[in-house]
Design a protein around this motif. Sequence first.
Motif, PDB file in Angstrom:
ATOM      1  N   GLY A   1      51.817  40.655  29.540  1.00 17.98           N
ATOM      2  CA  GLY A   1      51.676  42.023  29.064  1.00 17.98           C
ATOM      3  C   GLY A   1      50.223  42.448  29.010  1.00 17.98           C
ATOM      4  O   GLY A   1      49.856  43.549  29.445  1.00 17.98           O
ATOM      5  N   VAL A   2      49.374  41.568  28.494  1.00 19.41           N
ATOM      6  CA  VAL A   2      47.941  41.860  28.434  1.00 19.41           C
ATOM      7  C   VAL A   2      47.355  41.942  29.839  1.00 19.41           C
ATOM      8  O   VAL A   2      46.514  42.812  30.139  1.00 19.41           O
ATOM      9  CB  VAL A   2      47.204  40.805  27.586  1.00 19.41           C
ATOM     10  CG1 VAL A   2      45.692  40.980  27.700  1.00 19.41           C
ATOM     11  CG2 VAL A   2      47.635  40.896  26.132  1.00 19.41           C
ATOM     12  N   MET A   3      47.798  41.053  30.731  1.00 19.51           N
ATOM     13  CA  MET A   3      47.304  41.093  32.106  1.00 19.51           C
ATOM     14  C   MET A   3      47.670  42.403  32.792  1.00 19.51           C
ATOM     15  O   MET A   3      46.900  42.941  33.600  1.00 19.51           O
ATOM     16  CB  MET A   3      47.858  39.905  32.905  1.00 19.51           C
ATOM     17  CG  MET A   3      47.194  38.579  32.567  1.00 19.51           C
ATOM     18  SD  MET A   3      45.407  38.631  32.892  1.00 19.51           S
ATOM     19  CE  MET A   3      44.962  36.921  32.602  1.00 19.51           C
ATOM     20  N   ILE A   4      48.829  42.929  32.470  1.00 18.61           N
ATOM     21  CA  ILE A   4      49.224  44.229  33.013  1.00 18.61           C
ATOM     22  C   ILE A   4      48.344  45.320  32.417  1.00 18.61           C
ATOM     23  O   ILE A   4      47.893  46.231  33.113  1.00 18.61           O
ATOM     24  CB  ILE A   4      50.713  44.494  32.716  1.00 18.61           C
ATOM     25  CG1 ILE A   4      51.583  43.527  33.533  1.00 18.61           C
ATOM     26  CG2 ILE A   4      51.085  45.947  33.037  1.00 18.61           C
ATOM     27  CD1 ILE A   4      53.005  43.451  33.067  1.00 18.61           C
ATOM     28  N   ASP A   5      48.071  45.216  31.111  1.00 16.48           N
ATOM     29  CA  ASP A   5      47.221  46.202  30.444  1.00 16.48           C
ATOM     30  C   ASP A   5      45.824  46.259  31.065  1.00 16.48           C
ATOM     31  O   ASP A   5      45.258  47.340  31.261  1.00 16.48           O
ATOM     32  CB  ASP A   5      47.079  45.868  28.948  1.00 16.48           C
ATOM     33  CG  ASP A   5      48.387  46.012  28.197  1.00 16.48           C
ATOM     34  OD1 ASP A   5      49.253  46.763  28.672  1.00 16.48           O
ATOM     35  OD2 ASP A   5      48.528  45.379  27.131  1.00 16.48           O
ATOM     36  N   VAL A   6      45.263  45.099  31.367  1.00 17.72           N
ATOM     37  CA  VAL A   6      43.877  45.060  31.844  1.00 17.72           C
ATOM     38  C   VAL A   6      43.763  45.328  33.345  1.00 17.72           C
ATOM     39  O   VAL A   6      42.668  45.382  33.883  1.00 17.72           O
ATOM     40  CB  VAL A   6      43.209  43.701  31.514  1.00 17.72           C
ATOM     41  CG1 VAL A   6      43.189  43.475  30.012  1.00 17.72           C
ATOM     42  CG2 VAL A   6      43.903  42.545  32.227  1.00 17.72           C
ATOM     43  N   GLY A   7      44.923  45.476  34.022  1.00 13.22           N
ATOM     44  CA  GLY A   7      44.891  45.895  35.420  1.00 13.22           C
ATOM     45  C   GLY A   7      44.982  44.796  36.448  1.00 13.22           C
ATOM     46  O   GLY A   7      44.728  45.037  37.635  1.00 13.22           O
ATOM     47  N   LEU A   8      45.363  43.572  36.049  1.00 14.09           N
ATOM     48  CA  LEU A   8      45.421  42.479  37.016  1.00 14.09           C
ATOM     49  C   LEU A   8      46.407  42.767  38.142  1.00 14.09           C
ATOM     50  O   LEU A   8      46.154  42.432  39.306  1.00 14.09           O
ATOM     51  CB  LEU A   8      45.799  41.171  36.312  1.00 14.09           C
ATOM     52  CG  LEU A   8      45.949  39.948  37.218  1.00 14.09           C
ATOM     53  CD1 LEU A   8      44.614  39.599  37.873  1.00 14.09           C
ATOM     54  CD2 LEU A   8      46.496  38.750  36.445  1.00 14.09           C
ATOM     55  N   PHE A   9      47.533  43.385  37.818  1.00 12.36           N
ATOM     56  CA  PHE A   9      48.585  43.589  38.811  1.00 12.36           C
ATOM     57  C   PHE A   9      48.556  44.981  39.438  1.00 12.36           C
ATOM     58  O   PHE A   9      49.445  45.328  40.212  1.00 12.36           O
ATOM     59  CB  PHE A   9      49.956  43.324  38.178  1.00 12.36           C
ATOM     60  CG  PHE A   9      50.093  41.940  37.629  1.00 12.36           C
ATOM     61  CD1 PHE A   9      50.145  40.845  38.472  1.00 12.36           C
ATOM     62  CD2 PHE A   9      50.130  41.710  36.261  1.00 12.36           C
ATOM     63  CE1 PHE A   9      50.249  39.555  37.972  1.00 12.36           C
ATOM     64  CE2 PHE A   9      50.238  40.432  35.751  1.00 12.36           C
ATOM     65  CZ  PHE A   9      50.297  39.350  36.605  1.00 12.36           C
ATOM     66  N   ASP A  10      47.540  45.772  39.116  1.00 10.38           N
ATOM     67  CA  ASP A  10      47.446  47.105  39.705  1.00 10.38           C
ATOM     68  C   ASP A  10      47.405  47.080  41.231  1.00 10.38           C
ATOM     69  O   ASP A  10      48.040  47.915  41.880  1.00 10.38           O
ATOM     70  CB  ASP A  10      46.223  47.844  39.153  1.00 10.38           C
ATOM     71  CG  ASP A  10      46.510  48.468  37.800  1.00 10.38           C
ATOM     72  OD1 ASP A  10      47.469  48.010  37.139  1.00 10.38           O
ATOM     73  OD2 ASP A  10      45.793  49.392  37.399  1.00 10.38           O
ATOM     74  N   PRO A  11      46.660  46.145  41.867  1.00 10.72           N
ATOM     75  CA  PRO A  11      46.680  46.103  43.340  1.00 10.72           C
ATOM     76  C   PRO A  11      48.075  45.838  43.897  1.00 10.72           C
ATOM     77  O   PRO A  11      48.445  46.397  44.935  1.00 10.72           O
ATOM     78  CB  PRO A  11      45.732  44.940  43.667  1.00 10.72           C
ATOM     79  CG  PRO A  11      44.805  44.876  42.492  1.00 10.72           C
ATOM     80  CD  PRO A  11      45.653  45.208  41.306  1.00 10.72           C
ATOM     81  N   ILE A  12      48.857  44.976  43.208  1.00 13.32           N
ATOM     82  CA  ILE A  12      50.226  44.711  43.651  1.00 13.32           C
ATOM     83  C   ILE A  12      51.058  45.985  43.549  1.00 13.32           C
ATOM     84  O   ILE A  12      51.807  46.340  44.463  1.00 13.32           O
ATOM     85  CB  ILE A  12      50.865  43.586  42.811  1.00 13.32           C
ATOM     86  CG1 ILE A  12      50.094  42.275  43.003  1.00 13.32           C
ATOM     87  CG2 ILE A  12      52.337  43.403  43.180  1.00 13.32           C
ATOM     88  CD1 ILE A  12      50.615  41.130  42.157  1.00 13.32           C
ATOM     89  N   VAL A  13      50.902  46.667  42.414  1.00 13.46           N
ATOM     90  CA  VAL A  13      51.656  47.905  42.212  1.00 13.46           C
ATOM     91  C   VAL A  13      51.292  48.925  43.278  1.00 13.46           C
ATOM     92  O   VAL A  13      52.168  49.566  43.875  1.00 13.46           O
ATOM     93  CB  VAL A  13      51.374  48.481  40.803  1.00 13.46           C
ATOM     94  CG1 VAL A  13      52.068  49.825  40.632  1.00 13.46           C
ATOM     95  CG2 VAL A  13      51.844  47.502  39.736  1.00 13.46           C
ATOM     96  N   ARG A  14      49.998  49.081  43.552  1.00 15.99           N
ATOM     97  CA  ARG A  14      49.575  50.052  44.562  1.00 15.99           C
ATOM     98  C   ARG A  14      50.105  49.674  45.946  1.00 15.99           C
ATOM     99  O   ARG A  14      50.499  50.541  46.733  1.00 15.99           O
ATOM    100  CB  ARG A  14      48.049  50.153  44.579  1.00 15.99           C
ATOM    101  CG  ARG A  14      47.479  50.935  43.397  1.00 15.99           C
ATOM    102  CD  ARG A  14      46.014  51.270  43.626  1.00 15.99           C
ATOM    103  NE  ARG A  14      45.169  50.086  43.560  1.00 15.99           N
ATOM    104  CZ  ARG A  14      44.567  49.663  42.453  1.00 15.99           C
ATOM    105  NH1 ARG A  14      44.727  50.326  41.318  1.00 15.99           N
ATOM    106  NH2 ARG A  14      43.802  48.593  42.473  1.00 15.99           N
ATOM    107  N   GLY A  15      50.089  48.364  46.249  1.00 13.53           N
ATOM    108  CA  GLY A  15      50.609  47.922  47.536  1.00 13.53           C
ATOM    109  C   GLY A  15      52.095  48.203  47.675  1.00 13.53           C
ATOM    110  O   GLY A  15      52.561  48.670  48.730  1.00 13.53           O
ATOM    111  N   ILE A  16      52.855  47.910  46.613  1.00 14.45           N
ATOM    112  CA  ILE A  16      54.290  48.176  46.632  1.00 14.45           C
ATOM    113  C   ILE A  16      54.545  49.677  46.749  1.00 14.45           C
ATOM    114  O   ILE A  16      55.410  50.132  47.506  1.00 14.45           O
ATOM    115  CB  ILE A  16      54.965  47.615  45.371  1.00 14.45           C
ATOM    116  CG1 ILE A  16      54.934  46.074  45.397  1.00 14.45           C
ATOM    117  CG2 ILE A  16      56.409  48.105  45.259  1.00 14.45           C
ATOM    118  CD1 ILE A  16      55.775  45.451  46.476  1.00 14.45           C
ATOM    119  N   LEU A  17      53.785  50.471  45.983  1.00 16.70           N
ATOM    120  CA  LEU A  17      53.954  51.925  46.038  1.00 16.70           C
ATOM    121  C   LEU A  17      53.638  52.465  47.431  1.00 16.70           C
ATOM    122  O   LEU A  17      54.314  53.361  47.934  1.00 16.70           O
ATOM    123  CB  LEU A  17      53.054  52.593  44.997  1.00 16.70           C
ATOM    124  CG  LEU A  17      53.451  52.412  43.531  1.00 16.70           C
ATOM    125  CD1 LEU A  17      52.398  53.033  42.631  1.00 16.70           C
ATOM    126  CD2 LEU A  17      54.806  53.021  43.258  1.00 16.70           C
TER     127      LEU A  17
END
Length: 483
Positions: A71-87
């Motif tokens: 949850g904290v890793m999501i908050d700090v943006g660790l998975f944002d590149p994955i999300v952007r890639g999927i989007l």
Amino acid sequence: MLTILGFAMIATFLVLIMMKKMSPIAALVLIPALFCVFVGKGAKLGDYVLDGVTDLAPTAAMLMFAIVYFGVMIDVGLFDPIVRGILKFCKADPMRIVVGTALLAAIVSLDGDGSTTFMITVSAMYPLYKRLKMSLVVMTGVAAMANGVMNTLPWGGPTARAATALKLDASDIFVPMIPALLVGLLFVFVLSYVLGVRERRRLGVLTLDEVLEEEKETATVLVGSGGSGDGKVSMRKGGTAGAGVAGGAGSGTDAPEDATGSAASEDDDGFQGLDPNRSTLRPKLYWFNALLTVGLLTAMIMELLPIPVLFLLGAALVLTVNFPHIPDQKARIAAHAENVLNVSGMVFAAAVFTGVLQGTGMVDNMAKWMVDVIPASMGPHMALVTGILSLPLTYFMSNDGFYFGVLPVLAEAGAAHGVSPLEMARASLVGQPLHMSSPLVPAVYVLVGMAKVEFGDHTKFVVKWAALTCLVILGAGMLFGII
């Protein structure tokens, strides 16, 4: 009698939660307690429950700190590149979104932990499903099936259990099964495509820019009116007005801001993963967080420390480094407290169910009965029988109960008819896509809890497709001569 009561208890539980007559937590606690009294062992209920809690306490602790960590890793943006890639791949197309869900779940499943897979997958895909008003049970079902196929990895659990129970090498079991498992995974992708096309026909297609523009316009309207978003209707190209989301998770109410000033994500249907301005982002610490996560998953796979201990240490470290001020740490913990409480509470409730099943001897009697009813003429085909039995047995009991209690008995019966233990072990893995949606699997509560889907709705949707996936793997295994 114990056999009948065991099946009756499981059937009662499933019927009540699927009909939504009881919540899963209440059903997991009250139904086994009632049947324990019917069995005549009500006086030992306390012992059974404590035994079950003792067995599942490490799992509950692991889930608790894993939710905080990721949850904290999501908050700090660790998975944002994955999300952007999927989007970028999905382009707000329901078909691509469903296929992307299966693909993401399969990739993340390489770490061997279902809870981690579901946390990352739901966090990445939930905003898209919510914004486009897609069926959330499609997301949970596809993620569970993809993870179920990948759960057969040697470090995932079932393969190691089968190897231990039959005194075999895990690689000898798994490597020949790869072609059949790939067929199963391909079937999940094809099924995802079909389900996605069905969603596309229902909703139509937007470009990502149109979705984001719609989101901005909606947010402006909501801020100006001070109202909730429950009544807004969006027209989509090639489709009709957005329908309600399955599973009762379609609320569009604006979420309050937390102590750090970023929008809380519980009911926010915006693209949180794309927000470049949320105050919890820590771009300067990105590589630290990435390396820490890779190190944590590596340590988990290498079993350097027990998994609960690893996540406990990881959660403490990531909170301290990313949020050095105590008020910020408290805010992050509070932001994820609901998920922690829901999941850990469900695990401890499941401890009552498993404790009574095992303590009263219901599981042993059910397993013995199922083995005894196998006709003698099926002896030479025990691998096929084992593959078929793995569907209901791994759904109605834990992997430990099946692989250490039932598989050795089946293997012994197979050996008497010339069926090798390796074939029996491979066949026993067939039921894993269905097992991952069992009410006795703690990770499934992470999945439905974070997706805000009723467990009964998830069960009604996924069982038929997961069972079909299992049969596809079994058929491929027999076709390739693996089973």
